[in-house]
Design an enzyme around this catalytic site. Structure first.
Site, PDB file in Angstrom:
ATOM      1  N   ASP A  41      -1.770   4.878   3.189  1.00 31.83           N
ATOM      2  CA  ASP A  41      -0.709   3.874   3.236  1.00 31.83           C
ATOM      3  C   ASP A  41       0.619   4.632   3.286  1.00 31.83           C
ATOM      4  O   ASP A  41       0.952   5.385   2.363  1.00 31.83           O
ATOM      5  CB  ASP A  41      -0.783   2.975   1.998  1.00 31.83           C
ATOM      6  CG  ASP A  41       0.273   1.875   1.990  1.00 31.83           C
ATOM      7  OD1 ASP A  41       1.351   2.068   2.572  1.00 31.83           O
ATOM      8  OD2 ASP A  41       0.020   0.827   1.369  1.00 31.83           O
TER       9      ASP A  41
ATOM     10  N   ARG B  63      14.583   1.589  -9.901  1.00 30.30           N
ATOM     11  CA  ARG B  63      14.188   2.362  -8.721  1.00 30.30           C
ATOM     12  C   ARG B  63      15.372   2.468  -7.766  1.00 30.30           C
ATOM     13  O   ARG B  63      16.024   1.477  -7.445  1.00 30.30           O
ATOM     14  CB  ARG B  63      13.009   1.655  -8.051  1.00 30.30           C
ATOM     15  CG  ARG B  63      12.248   2.483  -7.055  1.00 30.30           C
ATOM     16  CD  ARG B  63      10.983   1.773  -6.600  1.00 30.30           C
ATOM     17  NE  ARG B  63      11.284   0.523  -5.902  1.00 30.30           N
ATOM     18  CZ  ARG B  63      10.471  -0.060  -5.028  1.00 30.30           C
ATOM     19  NH1 ARG B  63       9.295   0.483  -4.759  1.00 30.30           N
ATOM     20  NH2 ARG B  63      10.803  -1.193  -4.447  1.00 30.30           N
TER      21      ARG B  63
ATOM     22  N   TYR C 194       9.917  -2.221   7.499  1.00 33.27           N
ATOM     23  CA  TYR C 194      11.178  -2.799   7.022  1.00 33.27           C
ATOM     24  C   TYR C 194      11.851  -1.966   5.949  1.00 33.27           C
ATOM     25  O   TYR C 194      12.912  -2.342   5.447  1.00 33.27           O
ATOM     26  CB  TYR C 194      10.974  -4.235   6.529  1.00 33.27           C
ATOM     27  CG  TYR C 194       9.846  -4.444   5.546  1.00 33.27           C
ATOM     28  CD1 TYR C 194       9.986  -4.111   4.216  1.00 33.27           C
ATOM     29  CD2 TYR C 194       8.649  -5.001   5.972  1.00 33.27           C
ATOM     30  CE1 TYR C 194       8.957  -4.310   3.312  1.00 33.27           C
ATOM     31  CE2 TYR C 194       7.610  -5.219   5.081  1.00 33.27           C
ATOM     32  CZ  TYR C 194       7.767  -4.871   3.747  1.00 33.27           C
ATOM     33  OH  TYR C 194       6.738  -5.071   2.850  1.00 33.27           O
ATOM     34  N   LYS C 195      11.277  -0.834   5.574  1.00 33.69           N
ATOM     35  CA  LYS C 195      11.906   0.037   4.589  1.00 33.69           C
ATOM     36  C   LYS C 195      12.754   1.097   5.309  1.00 33.69           C
ATOM     37  O   LYS C 195      13.819   0.802   5.829  1.00 33.69           O
ATOM     38  CB  LYS C 195      10.846   0.661   3.691  1.00 33.69           C
ATOM     39  CG  LYS C 195      10.094  -0.350   2.810  1.00 33.69           C
ATOM     40  CD  LYS C 195       9.078   0.328   1.952  1.00 33.69           C
ATOM     41  CE  LYS C 195       8.368  -0.547   0.957  1.00 33.69           C
ATOM     42  NZ  LYS C 195       7.970  -1.886   1.313  1.00 33.69           N
TER      43      LYS C 195
ATOM     44  N   PHE D 178       0.012   0.374  -4.727  1.00 32.36           N
ATOM     45  CA  PHE D 178       0.703  -0.901  -4.611  1.00 32.36           C
ATOM     46  C   PHE D 178      -0.347  -2.006  -4.703  1.00 32.36           C
ATOM     47  O   PHE D 178      -1.389  -1.937  -4.054  1.00 32.36           O
ATOM     48  CB  PHE D 178       1.478  -1.002  -3.295  1.00 32.36           C
ATOM     49  CG  PHE D 178       2.396  -2.193  -3.244  1.00 32.36           C
ATOM     50  CD1 PHE D 178       3.587  -2.185  -3.942  1.00 32.36           C
ATOM     51  CD2 PHE D 178       2.040  -3.334  -2.543  1.00 32.36           C
ATOM     52  CE1 PHE D 178       4.427  -3.287  -3.929  1.00 32.36           C
ATOM     53  CE2 PHE D 178       2.871  -4.444  -2.529  1.00 32.36           C
ATOM     54  CZ  PHE D 178       4.077  -4.422  -3.214  1.00 32.36           C
TER      55      PHE D 178
END
Length: 423
Positions: free
Chosen positions: A208, A382, A233-234, A136
Site C-alpha cells: 500500500d 500528525r 489525493y495526498k 490503515f
C-alpha cells in the site's frame, strides 16, 4: 543542493534556504490560502492552480459542447490507462501494469483476491494473510471481508514489527500486505529487503503506497514487488476522493484475475458479450464506468509530480522533517510530547507525528492559529511535509505557533474539544 537542518537555527537562515531551494518554483503552481501553513498534504494535497482550468475545460467544452462524442474525440475512454502509466513511472512500475481507478479500499480487495487466486493455483495449502496491526484500518477491513466471502479456511494474522513479520513467515502464508509508510507514525518499511524475505518464504506481497507515492522514492520493479495500490489525493495532489491506482508485476499479468469483473475490464466492452473475457494487461483491473471529471483534474497533479526530481524531493522532505523534529524538541521540551516517528531518516516517510494527552484539542487550536495538520487516534498530532509547496520558513513559523498553543494553553478553549464527523 544539500540542506543541513542543523544550520537552520534562525528564521533568516530558513528564508535563505527557501530562496536556494531548487523545488521552490513549484509552490506557485498551487493555490494556497494566504496566512495558512498547510501541513496536511499527507491527508489531502493542495489544489494545483491548473486543475481549475482543466475542470472548466472538461465541463464547458468537452461535456458541454462535445457531449458523448468526447469518449472518443477527447479520449475519455483511455484516461484510466493513460494516467495509470504515468503513475507507474512515479512508483518504478515499468516492469508491470498500472491503472488509475476506483478507491484504495476497492483496489486492496482486487489485489488481495488476485494474489490469493495465484497462490491457490500454485500453493493451494496456503491460507494465511499477514498484515500489520498498525495498518490503515480499511486494508484490514477489506481483508476481513474477503476472508468471509471465501469461507475456505483463510485467516488474517497481524504482526507488530519486522521481527514479528519474520516470525510469521511460515509455509501457511499466502500473501503479506503492508503499508510502505505507516499512516500514523510515518515509519517506512525497507521495501527491497521485506519483499525478498516474503518471496523466500514462498508468499506474495501487496504494498500500500498511500503515504509513499509522490513523497518518497519507490521502485516496485527493482524490489520485485507483486502488487501495489495507493491513492492520489495526498502527495500527488489529485483532489478530494480522486481515483486510486492498482499495479501488478508483468510476471503476474498474463495469469492474474480479479473478482470485480465489470464491463470496463472486458477485452471488448462494446461487443456487449454475454460472457466475461478479461482485457489484456492492467486494464483487467478496471470495473465500471470511470469518473472522468476526477480523472481529468487529478492528471494535473500527476503531471506536476512527474516534473519534480525525486531525489530532490526526498532530500528536501528529510530536511523539513528533521528540522521540525529538532525545533519541536528544542522549544517545546517542557510539554508532554512524545515523538512516534523514526529519527532515522532511512525509516521515515514525509510526515512527523507526536503524541500529546490532549492531542485533539491541541491540533484544533493549532489550526485556529493558521497551521493545518491533523489528528489521529490515539492522541496523535500528525504533520505532513509536501516538498513541492512547504518551505523551511513554514516549518519555523509552524513550530512557533505550536509553542504558543502549548505555552499559553490556547487548546483549553471549549470550542477545541468539539469533534466533527472528520478529525
Amino acid at each position: 543542493m544539500t540542506f543541513d537542518p542543523t544550520a537552520l537555527n534562525t528564521r533568516e537562515a530558513c528564508v535563505a534556504a527557501d530562496r536556494a531551494d531548487p523545488l521552490s518554483g513549484f509552490r506557485d503552481e498551487f493555490a494556497l490560502p494566504e496566512g495558512v501553513i498547510y501541513l496536511d498534504g499527507n491527508s489531502l494535497g493542495a489544489l494545483p492552480r491548473a486543475a481549475g482550468e482543466r475542470a472548466r475545460e472538461v465541463l464547458a467544452r468537452e461535456w458541454g459542447e462535445d457531449l458523448i462524442a468526447s469518449w472518443n474525440t477527447h479520449h475519455w475512454f483511455e484516461l484510466p490507462v493513460r494516467i495509470g502509466e504515468k503513475i507507474g513511472r512515479l512508483i518504478g512500475g515499468h516492469g508491470g501494469g498500472c491503472v488509475a481507478t476506483d478507491t484504495t479500499s476497492i483496489n486492496v480487495f482486487k489485489a488481495l483476491a488476485a494474489a490469493l487466486r495465484l497462490q491457490r493455483e500454485d500453493r493451494p495449502e496456503r491460507r494465511v494473510i499477514v498484515s500489520e496491526r498498525e495498518n490503515f484500518p480499511t486494508d484490514l477491513y477489506m481483508a476481513e471481508g474477503l476472508i468471509e466471502i471465501l469461507d475456505d479456511g483463510y485467516e488474517l494474522r497481524l504482526i507488530d514489527d519486522e521481527a514479528g513479520l519474520e516470525a510469521s513467515l511460515s509455509d501457511e502464508v499466502a500473501v503479506v500486505m503492508l503499508t510502505h509508510v505507516n499512516y500514523r507514525s510515518g515509519r517506512m518499511w525497507e521495501m527491497d529487503r521485506v519483499t525478498r524475505l516474503v518471496h523466500e518464504a514462498g508468499a506474495l506481497i501487496v504494498w500500500d503506497l498511500c503515504h509513499s507515492a509522490g513523497a518518497v522514492p519507490v521502485d516496485l520493479t527493482a524490489a520485485s514487488a507483486d502488487f501495489a495500490v495507493g491513492c492520489t489525493y495526498k502527495y500527488l495532489n489529485g483532489g478530494p476522493g480522486s481515483p486510486a491506482f492498482i499495479w501488478a508485476a508483468n510476471r503476474h499479468l498474463p495469469r492474474v484475475e480479479q473478482p470485480l469483473s465489470g464491463w470496463w475490464g472486458h477485452r471488448a466492452p462494446f461487443d456487449m458479450a454475454v460472457g466475461y473475457a478479461a482485457a489484456e494487461g492492467a486494464a483487467k483491473f478496471l470495473c465500471g464506468t470511470q469518473p472522468i471529471l476526477s480523472l481529468a483534474t487529478m492528471e494535473v497533479g500527476i503531471d506536476i509530480a512527474l516534473r519534480a526530481d525525486p531525489e530532490a524531493l526526498r532530500e528536501k522532505s528529510l530536511a523539513l522533517t528533521s528540522l521540525f523534529i529538532a525545533l519541536v524538541e528544542e522549544r517545546l521540551a517542557a510539554h508532554p510530547l512524545t515523538l512516534i516517528t523514526p529519527r532515522d531518516s532511512e525509516h521515515r516517510g514525509s510526515h512527523v507525528s507526536f503524541r500529546h494527552p490532549e492531542g485533539f484539542a491541541v491540533m484544533k487550536a493549532l489550526i485556529a492559529e493558521g497551521v493545518i495538520g491533523d489528528y489521529r487516534e490515539p492522541e496523535v498530532l500528525r504533520f505532513g511535509f509536501t516538498p513541492l509547496y512547504v518551505g523551511f520558513a513554514d516549518v519555523w513559523d509552524a513550530v512557533e505557533a505550536f509553542r504558543r498553543v502549548l505555552d499559553e494553553e490556547l487548546w483549553r478553549a471549549p470550542e477545541f474539544a468539539v469533534r466533527g464527523a472528520v478529525t
